[in-house]
Design a protein around this motif. Structure first.
Motif, PDB file in Angstrom:
ATOM      1  N   TRP A   1      37.156  55.161  46.565  1.00 24.47           N
ATOM      2  CA  TRP A   1      38.201  54.137  46.497  1.00 24.47           C
ATOM      3  C   TRP A   1      38.279  53.651  45.058  1.00 24.47           C
ATOM      4  O   TRP A   1      37.256  53.296  44.461  1.00 24.47           O
ATOM      5  CB  TRP A   1      37.874  52.941  47.396  1.00 24.47           C
ATOM      6  N   ASP A   2      39.470  53.633  44.498  1.00 28.63           N
ATOM      7  CA  ASP A   2      39.722  53.076  43.171  1.00 28.63           C
ATOM      8  C   ASP A   2      40.778  51.996  43.339  1.00 28.63           C
ATOM      9  O   ASP A   2      41.739  52.185  44.094  1.00 28.63           O
ATOM     10  CB  ASP A   2      40.255  54.143  42.209  1.00 28.63           C
ATOM     11  N   CYS A   3      40.617  50.901  42.626  1.00 28.67           N
ATOM     12  CA  CYS A   3      41.614  49.841  42.745  1.00 28.67           C
ATOM     13  C   CYS A   3      42.828  50.185  41.873  1.00 28.67           C
ATOM     14  O   CYS A   3      42.709  50.868  40.862  1.00 28.67           O
ATOM     15  CB  CYS A   3      41.021  48.489  42.370  1.00 28.67           C
ATOM     16  N   ALA A   4      43.981  49.712  42.300  1.00 30.02           N
ATOM     17  CA  ALA A   4      45.223  49.983  41.581  1.00 30.02           C
ATOM     18  C   ALA A   4      45.298  49.168  40.295  1.00 30.02           C
ATOM     19  O   ALA A   4      45.888  49.590  39.308  1.00 30.02           O
ATOM     20  CB  ALA A   4      46.421  49.673  42.472  1.00 30.02           C
ATOM     21  N   GLU A   5      44.714  47.995  40.306  1.00 34.35           N
ATOM     22  CA  GLU A   5      44.724  47.104  39.141  1.00 34.35           C
ATOM     23  C   GLU A   5      43.383  47.204  38.415  1.00 34.35           C
ATOM     24  O   GLU A   5      42.579  48.083  38.698  1.00 34.35           O
ATOM     25  CB  GLU A   5      44.978  45.661  39.605  1.00 34.35           C
ATOM     26  N   VAL A   6      43.115  46.269  37.529  1.00 36.20           N
ATOM     27  CA  VAL A   6      41.843  46.248  36.798  1.00 36.20           C
ATOM     28  C   VAL A   6      40.678  46.043  37.757  1.00 36.20           C
ATOM     29  O   VAL A   6      39.627  46.642  37.620  1.00 36.20           O
ATOM     30  CB  VAL A   6      41.871  45.130  35.723  1.00 36.20           C
ATOM     31  N   CYS A   7      40.885  45.197  38.771  1.00 32.85           N
ATOM     32  CA  CYS A   7      39.832  44.862  39.724  1.00 32.85           C
ATOM     33  C   CYS A   7      40.485  44.519  41.057  1.00 32.85           C
ATOM     34  O   CYS A   7      41.509  43.849  41.086  1.00 32.85           O
ATOM     35  CB  CYS A   7      39.044  43.661  39.190  1.00 32.85           C
ATOM     36  N   HIS A   8      39.909  44.984  42.156  1.00 33.18           N
ATOM     37  CA  HIS A   8      40.401  44.583  43.470  1.00 33.18           C
ATOM     38  C   HIS A   8      39.914  43.169  43.754  1.00 33.18           C
ATOM     39  O   HIS A   8      38.741  42.860  43.572  1.00 33.18           O
ATOM     40  CB  HIS A   8      39.879  45.518  44.566  1.00 33.18           C
ATOM     41  N   GLU A   9      40.821  42.312  44.186  1.00 36.06           N
ATOM     42  CA  GLU A   9      40.466  40.956  44.590  1.00 36.06           C
ATOM     43  C   GLU A   9      40.621  40.851  46.097  1.00 36.06           C
ATOM     44  O   GLU A   9      41.420  41.585  46.694  1.00 36.06           O
ATOM     45  CB  GLU A   9      41.351  39.942  43.878  1.00 36.06           C
ATOM     46  N   PRO A  10      39.859  39.965  46.723  1.00 36.76           N
ATOM     47  CA  PRO A  10      39.949  39.839  48.182  1.00 36.76           C
ATOM     48  C   PRO A  10      41.395  39.625  48.632  1.00 36.76           C
ATOM     49  O   PRO A  10      42.140  38.851  48.050  1.00 36.76           O
ATOM     50  CB  PRO A  10      39.093  38.603  48.483  1.00 36.76           C
ATOM     51  N   GLY A  11      41.786  40.359  49.652  1.00 34.45           N
ATOM     52  CA  GLY A  11      43.139  40.268  50.178  1.00 34.45           C
ATOM     53  C   GLY A  11      43.489  41.500  50.979  1.00 34.45           C
ATOM     54  O   GLY A  11      42.659  42.375  51.202  1.00 34.45           O
ATOM     55  N   ASP A  12      44.721  41.619  51.344  1.00 31.31           N
ATOM     56  CA  ASP A  12      45.148  42.687  52.240  1.00 31.31           C
ATOM     57  C   ASP A  12      45.926  43.797  51.546  1.00 31.31           C
ATOM     58  O   ASP A  12      46.646  44.528  52.202  1.00 31.31           O
ATOM     59  CB  ASP A  12      46.004  42.103  53.374  1.00 31.31           C
ATOM     60  N   GLU A  13      45.812  43.927  50.249  1.00 30.76           N
ATOM     61  CA  GLU A  13      46.557  45.003  49.591  1.00 30.76           C
ATOM     62  C   GLU A  13      46.085  46.347  50.125  1.00 30.76           C
ATOM     63  O   GLU A  13      44.940  46.494  50.540  1.00 30.76           O
ATOM     64  CB  GLU A  13      46.396  44.935  48.080  1.00 30.76           C
ATOM     65  N   PRO A  14      46.957  47.345  50.147  1.00 28.96           N
ATOM     66  CA  PRO A  14      46.551  48.662  50.644  1.00 28.96           C
ATOM     67  C   PRO A  14      45.461  49.258  49.756  1.00 28.96           C
ATOM     68  O   PRO A  14      45.480  49.082  48.536  1.00 28.96           O
ATOM     69  CB  PRO A  14      47.823  49.504  50.565  1.00 28.96           C
ATOM     70  N   LEU A  15      44.523  49.947  50.369  1.00 32.51           N
ATOM     71  CA  LEU A  15      43.447  50.590  49.631  1.00 32.51           C
ATOM     72  C   LEU A  15      43.778  52.073  49.466  1.00 32.51           C
ATOM     73  O   LEU A  15      44.344  52.690  50.357  1.00 32.51           O
ATOM     74  CB  LEU A  15      42.126  50.438  50.377  1.00 32.51           C
ATOM     75  N   ARG A  16      43.397  52.620  48.316  1.00 30.85           N
ATOM     76  CA  ARG A  16      43.617  54.037  48.047  1.00 30.85           C
ATOM     77  C   ARG A  16      42.285  54.767  48.155  1.00 30.85           C
ATOM     78  O   ARG A  16      41.316  54.397  47.493  1.00 30.85           O
ATOM     79  CB  ARG A  16      44.180  54.247  46.642  1.00 30.85           C
ATOM     80  N   VAL A  17      42.235  55.802  48.980  1.00 30.60           N
ATOM     81  CA  VAL A  17      41.009  56.577  49.134  1.00 30.60           C
ATOM     82  C   VAL A  17      41.338  58.059  48.973  1.00 30.60           C
ATOM     83  O   VAL A  17      42.408  58.514  49.344  1.00 30.60           O
ATOM     84  CB  VAL A  17      40.328  56.318  50.510  1.00 30.60           C
ATOM     85  N   ARG A  18      40.408  58.784  48.386  1.00 30.50           N
ATOM     86  CA  ARG A  18      40.534  60.239  48.330  1.00 30.50           C
ATOM     87  C   ARG A  18      39.219  60.840  48.836  1.00 30.50           C
ATOM     88  O   ARG A  18      38.163  60.221  48.735  1.00 30.50           O
ATOM     89  CB  ARG A  18      40.890  60.724  46.928  1.00 30.50           C
ATOM     90  N   CYS A  19      39.307  62.007  49.408  1.00 25.73           N
ATOM     91  CA  CYS A  19      38.140  62.653  49.994  1.00 25.73           C
ATOM     92  C   CYS A  19      37.926  64.013  49.342  1.00 25.73           C
ATOM     93  O   CYS A  19      38.882  64.763  49.124  1.00 25.73           O
ATOM     94  CB  CYS A  19      38.326  62.828  51.504  1.00 25.73           C
TER      95      CYS A  19
END
Length: 142
Positions: free
Chosen positions: A115-133
């Motif tokens: 998981w990598d955050c879209a911004e500089v840092c993920h902050e607590p909240g419900d934004e969609p998460l990006r995952v790759r496998c």
């Protein structure tokens, strides 16, 4: 012998802002981990599988807070979507810059989820998460 699965990885948080903001993000992450159940419903995602370092160099944090975890399961890959949902629910409550989960199975090979955050840092909240496998299988084709 039953099929064993090993799950391990880490959540990395490189805090930004002034000293008070950085400290608040460390405390938030620690509190979220402490609030996990001691005994969880299958597939387990519980407090005992996590280790959170202290907030300073002597406590294990130079700049990046590295929260590591690991657990041995019986064939967790059959409930993997459910486990991932629990893990992502945890991530949504935390501050982090990246997270990695390794799943090692006897039958389905090794998988790495990132998981990598879209911004500089993920902050607590419900934004969609990006995952790759990424998947790796050992052994030869018969």
């Amino acid at each position: 012998m039953d099929n064993e699965s090993i799950v391990y990885g880490c959540i990395k948080h490189l805090p930004f802002g002034d000293k008070v903001q950085r400290q608040a993000s460390y405390v938030r992450n620690r509190r979220v981990i402490r609030q996990l159940p001691q005994a969880d419903e299958w597939p387990f995602l519980c407090r005992e599988m996590f280790s959170v370092p202290g907030d300073d160099l002597m406590g294990g944090t130079f700049q990046t807070q590295v929260i590591h975890f690991g657990m041995s399961y019986q064939a967790v890959e059959y409930e993997w979507e459910h486990w991932l949902h629990k893990f992502e629910s945890l991530l949504k409550q935390m501050y982090w810059v990246s997270a990695v989960v390794h799943l090692e199975t006897e039958l389905a090979g090794h998988h790495t989820f990132v998981w990598d955050c879209a911004e500089v840092c993920h902050e607590p909240g419900d934004e969609p998460l990006r995952v790759r496998c990424e998947w790796a299988r050992e052994g030869a084709i018969a």
